[in-house]
Design a protein around this motif. Structure first.
Motif, PDB file in Angstrom:
ATOM      1  N   HIS A 246       0.833  -1.199   0.000  1.00 46.35           N
ATOM      2  CA  HIS A 246       0.000   0.000   0.000  1.00 46.35           C
ATOM      3  C   HIS A 246       0.875   1.258   0.000  1.00 46.35           C
ATOM      4  O   HIS A 246       0.535   2.269  -0.614  1.00 46.35           O
ATOM      5  CB  HIS A 246      -0.898   0.031   1.248  1.00 46.35           C
ATOM      6  N   ALA A 247       1.994   1.173   0.722  1.00 39.71           N
ATOM      7  CA  ALA A 247       2.878   2.338   0.852  1.00 39.71           C
ATOM      8  C   ALA A 247       3.418   2.799  -0.495  1.00 39.71           C
ATOM      9  O   ALA A 247       3.754   3.978  -0.659  1.00 39.71           O
ATOM     10  CB  ALA A 247       4.028   2.013   1.795  1.00 39.71           C
ATOM     11  N   TYR A 248       3.548   1.881  -1.442  1.00 39.52           N
ATOM     12  CA  TYR A 248       4.022   2.272  -2.776  1.00 39.52           C
ATOM     13  C   TYR A 248       3.066   3.284  -3.388  1.00 39.52           C
ATOM     14  O   TYR A 248       3.479   4.309  -3.938  1.00 39.52           O
ATOM     15  CB  TYR A 248       4.140   1.043  -3.669  1.00 39.52           C
ATOM     16  N   LYS A 249       1.762   3.000  -3.293  1.00 37.76           N
ATOM     17  CA  LYS A 249       0.761   3.929  -3.826  1.00 37.76           C
ATOM     18  C   LYS A 249       0.797   5.261  -3.073  1.00 37.76           C
ATOM     19  O   LYS A 249       0.737   6.343  -3.681  1.00 37.76           O
ATOM     20  CB  LYS A 249      -0.633   3.319  -3.726  1.00 37.76           C
ATOM     21  N   GLY A 250       0.919   5.192  -1.739  1.00 34.10           N
ATOM     22  CA  GLY A 250       0.977   6.432  -0.966  1.00 34.10           C
ATOM     23  C   GLY A 250       2.141   7.304  -1.390  1.00 34.10           C
ATOM     24  O   GLY A 250       2.002   8.523  -1.541  1.00 34.10           O
ATOM     25  N   ALA A 251       3.336   6.683  -1.569  1.00 29.19           N
ATOM     26  CA  ALA A 251       4.507   7.451  -1.987  1.00 29.19           C
ATOM     27  C   ALA A 251       4.325   8.005  -3.397  1.00 29.19           C
ATOM     28  O   ALA A 251       4.637   9.176  -3.669  1.00 29.19           O
ATOM     29  CB  ALA A 251       5.750   6.565  -1.928  1.00 29.19           C
ATOM     30  N   ALA A 252       3.797   7.170  -4.302  1.00 28.13           N
ATOM     31  CA  ALA A 252       3.612   7.621  -5.687  1.00 28.13           C
ATOM     32  C   ALA A 252       2.602   8.763  -5.762  1.00 28.13           C
ATOM     33  O   ALA A 252       2.811   9.751  -6.482  1.00 28.13           O
ATOM     34  CB  ALA A 252       3.169   6.452  -6.555  1.00 28.13           C
ATOM     35  N   ASP A 253       1.502   8.656  -5.037  1.00 30.11           N
ATOM     36  CA  ASP A 253       0.507   9.731  -5.041  1.00 30.11           C
ATOM     37  C   ASP A 253       1.092  11.015  -4.467  1.00 30.11           C
ATOM     38  O   ASP A 253       0.811  12.124  -4.954  1.00 30.11           O
ATOM     39  CB  ASP A 253      -0.726   9.307  -4.239  1.00 30.11           C
ATOM     40  N   GLY A 254       1.910  10.873  -3.409  1.00 29.89           N
ATOM     41  CA  GLY A 254       2.550  12.064  -2.854  1.00 29.89           C
ATOM     42  C   GLY A 254       3.493  12.710  -3.847  1.00 29.89           C
ATOM     43  O   GLY A 254       3.509  13.937  -4.011  1.00 29.89           O
ATOM     44  N   LEU A 255       4.280  11.894  -4.531  1.00 31.20           N
ATOM     45  CA  LEU A 255       5.219  12.430  -5.518  1.00 31.20           C
ATOM     46  C   LEU A 255       4.480  13.088  -6.681  1.00 31.20           C
ATOM     47  O   LEU A 255       4.894  14.143  -7.187  1.00 31.20           O
ATOM     48  CB  LEU A 255       6.126  11.313  -6.033  1.00 31.20           C
ATOM     49  N   ALA A 256       3.378  12.460  -7.122  1.00 25.64           N
ATOM     50  CA  ALA A 256       2.616  13.000  -8.261  1.00 25.64           C
ATOM     51  C   ALA A 256       1.746  14.182  -7.861  1.00 25.64           C
ATOM     52  O   ALA A 256       1.341  14.982  -8.719  1.00 25.64           O
ATOM     53  CB  ALA A 256       1.747  11.897  -8.851  1.00 25.64           C
ATOM     54  N   GLY A 257       1.434  14.286  -6.573  1.00 27.43           N
ATOM     55  CA  GLY A 257       0.582  15.375  -6.119  1.00 27.43           C
ATOM     56  C   GLY A 257      -0.895  15.115  -6.348  1.00 27.43           C
ATOM     57  O   GLY A 257      -1.714  16.041  -6.308  1.00 27.43           O
ATOM     58  N   ARG A 258      -1.281  13.871  -6.566  1.00 27.49           N
ATOM     59  CA  ARG A 258      -2.682  13.513  -6.805  1.00 27.49           C
ATOM     60  C   ARG A 258      -2.814  11.995  -6.672  1.00 27.49           C
ATOM     61  O   ARG A 258      -1.813  11.282  -6.642  1.00 27.49           O
ATOM     62  CB  ARG A 258      -3.130  13.948  -8.193  1.00 27.49           C
TER      63      ARG A 258
END
Length: 748
Positions: free
Chosen positions: A724-736
């Protein structure tokens, strides 16, 4: 067929529905076109969404890094593939630090890191240098060895030169051309609390214009002699030794420092103590000579003040029978012939491992032992005089924390005494402890400790308490002294000269330059950003001072010897030996949990720059948990942004307190990763955003042998699947929420 994005398998539904008849036979009917379900409308499970994400670094423009294990990266293809696909930059978790890079002689071994950098270059990754100056992960044994006291071995025979007129300061029997220019001064000798001869050159230009001559020294026809002394001067000086007419050559040119390179009339002196030795062969004396004397001639240079340590002016008959109470000859020749022990290869004499780099040491290796006598070395018999007291002393160290004791033969009333081994009166125990630093053990045996009819005794080094420890005992400092004999048994105990604070600062400054110059210089073409100073602050925001009661084996505090300017020196050296464009960081942890520490670090950066060095960036490690204080995290980023420096999240991971997290915990972890990245982007201006390094790749136990064992702090699980943390990090990096655009459509 395949999904747009990445790989989950879902069966495509037809635009058909089921209908039933009275006879319960199922019939297929077409649904109206406007009510058909398309693949694009299928709901996606969270796991499916996570698999459809692109590589992490595709979602950001700043540097996205990973802290990696070098051996794993070199040898585990799954691990290196994930690293290469998702990150721009890597930081070696351990391999580039002082401890693994520097050997016992201060030399650097680049082999492993060279292979690491070569592989990262092939993958298109950059390497962030971690770390140059830290109080942990050092070769502390080597660094402490540089600071070890100077040990001046005791003479193996009696001193033929009578020093009594120096020790009572009268100089009776010593000849010289002086008035107040030559005197004996207190507390100026080698050990700081002993006497020294002071000779002041004032208006002199010839050596004999400042001269002090010894009393007559008796000699034995056909014997050779060694003259030695320690000398220093307040400014660079010159001196020689001249002799009376009982020498064939009264003014010999010599290789004063016995290195065979330079035979001169005079020796030179500096502000550091140095030993001068002169060997006189039997042929150097006039036939029939029964004595000789020598002069200290120090008048070459006016304006120089010389000090000669009184206790170490020695004339030894090299051909006299040995008078030492404990015969060390079987140690010096490596045979151990008359020493008793229960060993095969566990006990030996090794060269160059003693207190001085050229001294011998007894090496004793505890392997599979648990009782002290299971690793034991016993001395030859030591003759004693009835009614006398004796002192046994030696220097010992070990590669790991160890334990030892001294036991005695039946000539002692108590063969296994408990003692206050360090003579501070605080702790009487069976065993003494050992560390990686040399320490002296002293044992005093009163006359009443011996059996009434004893004429000798022996003792054992018992070092079998702890398996896996290797001990070293310096050969030349194993001394047995008769405390009631004016001659002390013929020999003398070694003199221990501690280095001054100034000398220690110079030595450690040179060690720091040696380390940084070689490390930064070697990787100048490949590494362009460095963590120069790591973890300098205490939790309350003050600078660490290195005054720590118990040190780990790899701990060494540079600040203890170089003061608060140690970081100034480190940054200047990194800049000097690297590239002008290298980006140099200071780095610390818990800045989000201790805002005072964050303030203190920023203040220290300001101090460093006030002293002329340049700090380009501040790293905040952020080893946090899923429930870390979010308000503090925001406040930390605001403070760091106000510093004006480049800001890097340097070691981000989010602990859960377990290696078997629940789904709820995994969601909380993902949310914390996203929150940290969101706040970094929101509160650190884009011009100050250097980037983020995720500390570690997966929860696999190979990665967590030493760091956060039994935990699950990373973006991939123990089987290298995205969490799940992969998605959290990716969303944070993408800003959405990137997955909002994901559908169930397939593509060819």
């Amino acid at each position: 067929m395949k999904y747009k994005k990445i790989i989950p398998i879902i069966v495509t539904l037809s635009a058909l529905i089921l209908s039933s008849c009275d006879d319960q036979i199922m019939e297929w009917q077409d649904r109206a076109e406007d009510s058909q379900i398309t693949t694009a409308e299928l709901p996606l499970e969270l796991a499916e969404k996570i698999e459809r994400y692109d590589a992490l670094n595709s979602y950001t423009d700043f540097i996205l890094g990973a802290g990696v294990g070098v051996d794993l990266y070199l040898n585990n293809e799954t691990y290196s593939s994930i690293t290469n696909e998702n990150f721009d930059d890597v930081t070696a978790g351990y391999a580039m630090k002082h401890g693994p890079m520097v050997n016992s002689n201060g030399e650097l071994n680049f082999t492993n890191v060279d292979a690491f950098i070569a592989k990262t270059k092939e993958a298109g990754l950059s390497v962030f240098g971690h770390t140059l100056v830290w109080h942990q992960n050092n070769n502390a044994s080597y660094l402490n060895g540089l600071l070890a006291p100077t040990i001046i071995p005791g003479a193996s025979g009696s001193n033929s030169l009578d020093l009594s007129a120096l020790k009572d300061t009268s100089l009776d029997g010593w000849a010289g051309n002086w008035n107040t220019a030559i005197s004996v001064v207190e507390d100026q000798g080698l050990s700081g609390d002993t006497q020294a001869i002071q000779m002041i050159a004032d208006g002199t230009s010839n050596p004999w214009e400042l001269q002090l001559g010894t009393p007559a020294i008796p000699i034995v026809n056909g014997h050779s002699y060694e003259v030695s002394f320690y000398i220093k001067s307040d400014i660079p000086g010159q001196g020689r030794i001249s002799f009376d007419a009982n020498l064939v050559n009264q003014y010999p040119w010599m290789d004063w420092y016995a290195d065979g390179s330079d035979w001169t009339e005079a020796f030179s002196t500096t502000s550091e103590w140095q030993q001068v030795k002169i060997t006189l062969a039997a042929a150097d004396f006039q036939p029939g000579a029964t004595s000789f004397m020598f002069n200290f001639d120090l008048g070459y240079l006016s304006g120089v003040t010389y000090l000669i340590d009184v206790d170490n002016i020695s004339v030894v008959d090299l051909d006299a029978e040995p008078e030492a109470l404990l015969n060390l000859s079987d140690l010096r020749d490596g045979s151990l012939a008359n020493w008793a022990g229960n060993w095969n290869t566990a006990i030996s004499v090794v060269e160059g491992e003693g207190l001085s780099s050229t001294d011998q040491a007894i090496q004793m290796i505890a392997d599979g032992t648990s009782n002290p006598w299971e690793l034991q070395l016993g001395t030859p018999a030591i003759p004693i005089v009835s009614g006398h007291s004796y002192e046994v002393s030696f220097y010992i160290k070990s590669d790991l924390p160890g334990q030892g004791r001294i036991s005695f033969d039946a000539n002692l009333v108590n063969q296994y005494p408990w003692m206050d081994w360090y003579a501070d009166g605080s702790d009487w125990t069976e065993a003494f402890t050992t560390t990686t630093e040399w320490q002296q053990v002293k044992i005093t045996l009163a006359a009443a400790d011996f059996q009434p009819d004893a004429t000798s005794f022996m003792f054992n080094f018992d070092l079998g308490y702890l398996s896996g420890v290797t001990y070293l005992i310096d050969v030349e400092t194993i001394i047995v002294t008769d405390l009631d004999s004016s001659g002390g048994g013929g020999g003398s105990a070694p003199i221990v000269v501690e280095k001054t604070d100034e000398e220690k600062a110079e030595i450690i400054g040179e060690a720091m330059e040696n380390w940084i110059s070689q490390m930064v210089g070697h990787y100048k073409e490949d590494v362009h950003a460095w963590d120069v100073v790591n973890e300098p602050m205490r939790e309350g925001g003050s600078l660490r001072d290195g005054n720590v009661d118990e040190l780990a084996d790899d701990e060494f505090y540079w600040v203890k010897y170089l003061g608060q300017d140690y970081a100034v020196t480190a940054f200047n050296l990194a800049r000097q030996y690297g590239n002008a464009t290298d980006i140099l960081f200071i780095n610390d942890y818990n800045l989000e949990s201790s805002l005072a520490k964050c303030d203190g670090l920023i203040e220290y950066v300001n101090y460093i720059e006030s002293q002329g060095a340049t700090v380009d960036g501040i790293g905040t490690q952020m080893h946090i948990s899923a429930n870390s204080d979010r308000d503090n995290i925001v406040e930390m980023f605001k403070k760091l942004a106000a510093s004006g420096k480049l800001i890097k999240i340097s070691e981000l991971d989010v602990r859960l307190g377990t290696n078997a997290p629940t789904t709820e915990q995994l969601v909380e972890q993902a949310d914390m990763y996203k929150f940290v990245i969101d706040m970094y982007k929101e509160h650190i201006p884009s011009a100050q955003q250097y980037g983020i390094t995720i500390w570690g790749i997966s929860d696999n136990e190979e990665e967590h042998e030493f760091w956060l064992p039994d935990e699950s702090p990373n973006l991939w699980d123990a089987n290298y699947n995205r969490k799940h943390a992969y998605k959290g990090a990716a969303d944070g990096l993408a800003g959405r929420d990137v997955s909002e655009d994901f559908t169930g459509e397939l593509e060819d």
